[in-house]
Design an enzyme around this catalytic site. Sequence first.
Site, PDB file in Angstrom:
ATOM      1  N   ASP A 153      70.699  47.937   9.359  1.00  0.00           N
ATOM      2  CA  ASP A 153      70.484  46.266   9.914  1.00  0.00           C
ATOM      3  C   ASP A 153      70.703  45.720   9.212  1.00  0.00           C
ATOM      4  O   ASP A 153      70.508  45.527   7.952  1.00  0.00           O
ATOM      5  CB  ASP A 153      69.034  46.659  10.315  1.00  0.00           C
ATOM      6  CG  ASP A 153      68.174  45.411  10.373  1.00  0.00           C
ATOM      7  OD1 ASP A 153      68.736  44.856  10.983  1.00  0.00           O
ATOM      8  OD2 ASP A 153      66.963  44.627   9.920  1.00  0.00           O
ATOM      9  N   ASP A 171      73.593  39.971  13.132  1.00  0.00           N
ATOM     10  CA  ASP A 171      72.590  40.711  12.437  1.00  0.00           C
ATOM     11  C   ASP A 171      72.683  42.189  14.266  1.00  0.00           C
ATOM     12  O   ASP A 171      72.289  42.610  14.876  1.00  0.00           O
ATOM     13  CB  ASP A 171      71.210  40.319  13.332  1.00  0.00           C
ATOM     14  CG  ASP A 171      69.890  41.262  13.881  1.00  0.00           C
ATOM     15  OD1 ASP A 171      70.025  42.692  12.732  1.00  0.00           O
ATOM     16  OD2 ASP A 171      68.971  40.953  13.467  1.00  0.00           O
TER      17      ASP A 171
END
Length: 390
Positions: free
Chosen positions: A82, A277
Site C-alpha cells: 500500500d 494509492d
Amino acid sequence: MSFKYLLLFQLILLCVANNQGKSVKLSKKQAHHKHHKSQKFLDSIMDVNDDSIELLLQKHENFYLAEMTVGTPDQKLTVLIDTGSPNLLLTSSLCQQNSCIQHGSYNPSLSTTSYYIEAIKLANGEVGNEIDIQFASGSVVGVFFEDRVCLNQYCVNNQFIVGIVEQTEDIFSQMKFDGILGLGRIKEAVVKNASYIHNLEYDNDTRNFSLYLSNSDDDDMSSELVLGGISQHLIAPGEEFKFFDVTSDNLWTINIKAVFLGDERIDDCNNCQGLIDSGTSFISFPVYAMEKFYQKFGIYQLCSNIDSFPDLTFVLDRGIKFTLTGSQYFKRNTHALFSKDICIPYIKNNPIIGDELIVLGQPFLIHHYVWFDEDQSKIGIVKSKQQSHQ
C-alpha cells in the site's frame, strides 16, 4: 490520539474472480530482469548498480500481496502492498473478534525478539500507548511492538509494528490479507521509525522504489515492487518516464490540472491533487465529478458497447496527459445474479476526500509503471508494457 489515513484503501465492492498470481519471491537483481535507475533523471540522483531488490507480488482478487515473516522463530503473514500509508500494520493475536481470528495473526508471545512498547512519542509529539486509525472503509485500534521483520532474506531488526487489537467487524472480515505493508511517505507515519523500507539497511536507495501492478496471470508479466530501482522490461517500447513534483510531505500526491471524459471536462479543479494509492481498487473522484460521470454512463453499461466508451484523460503538470480507454476503467461483471454482458466502472465517488482530491488507484497503476522517489520528492510515470499490449 486518532490519526486519519482516509485513503489507505476502499472497501472492495467489486472482485475480479479467479485471478491467481505468481508466488511471492524476493531476490537480488535477476538475470532476466535488467534493473536500471531510469534515464537521465534517475541516473543523476543515484548510481546504477546491481543491488536493487525485486519483489514479485501475488495478485488475489483486487489485492496485491507479499509474504513476510515476523518474529523469532518466523511467523508467516500475508500483507497488502500500500502506497497510501507508511506503517506496518498487522492483525495480532490480541484481537479475538471474528474478523481477526479468520486471518493469520502476529503472536508476540511466541517470538523471542518481540518487545511490547508501553508508551511512545507519536509523530504529533504526544505520548500514547495505542492508536485509532481511520480508513475510508472502517477503523482499527492498534498497540505497538518492535520485532524482527523480513521479506525473504532482507530483514529489519526492531521494526516498529502496529498490532491490531480491535477492528471494524463487517468491513475487515472480507479482506484477504493479514496486514498492510505501508510504502507511503514517512512523515505520515505513526512514529519516525515506522517505515520498513526506510529502516532496511540493505541499500540506502531502498526508500525509493518502483511499482508495477499487472492485471495478467502471465508469469512474464507478474506484478513487481523494486526497491532501489526499476525494471526496464516493464516500460512500453518507445516510452520514457515523465517526472512530477510530489505536492505533499505526507502523501504521494501530484498536481492534476484537468480531467476529461472524451472531450468533456468533468473536474472543477483549481488545485486538484492526485493520490497514487496502490491500496485502492478504484479511481475515486469528488462527488460533483461523479455526478457528471453518471450522467454520461449511469451505474453500468453493456460490455458490447465498451469500444465506443470515451477515453478518460488526466492532464498533469506541463500539460502531460495520461489516458485510460473504456476497457481500462470498466470491468465485466462477475456476479451470478446479473448478465455477463454488464460492465461496471472502476470509478467511485468518495464524499470523504473533499472537492480537490482524486485517488489514482489500481485502474491507473495497472496501466502505468510508477517510480516513487522519497529523496527528491518526485514521482515518475510511464506507460507500461502491459498497457501497450492492450
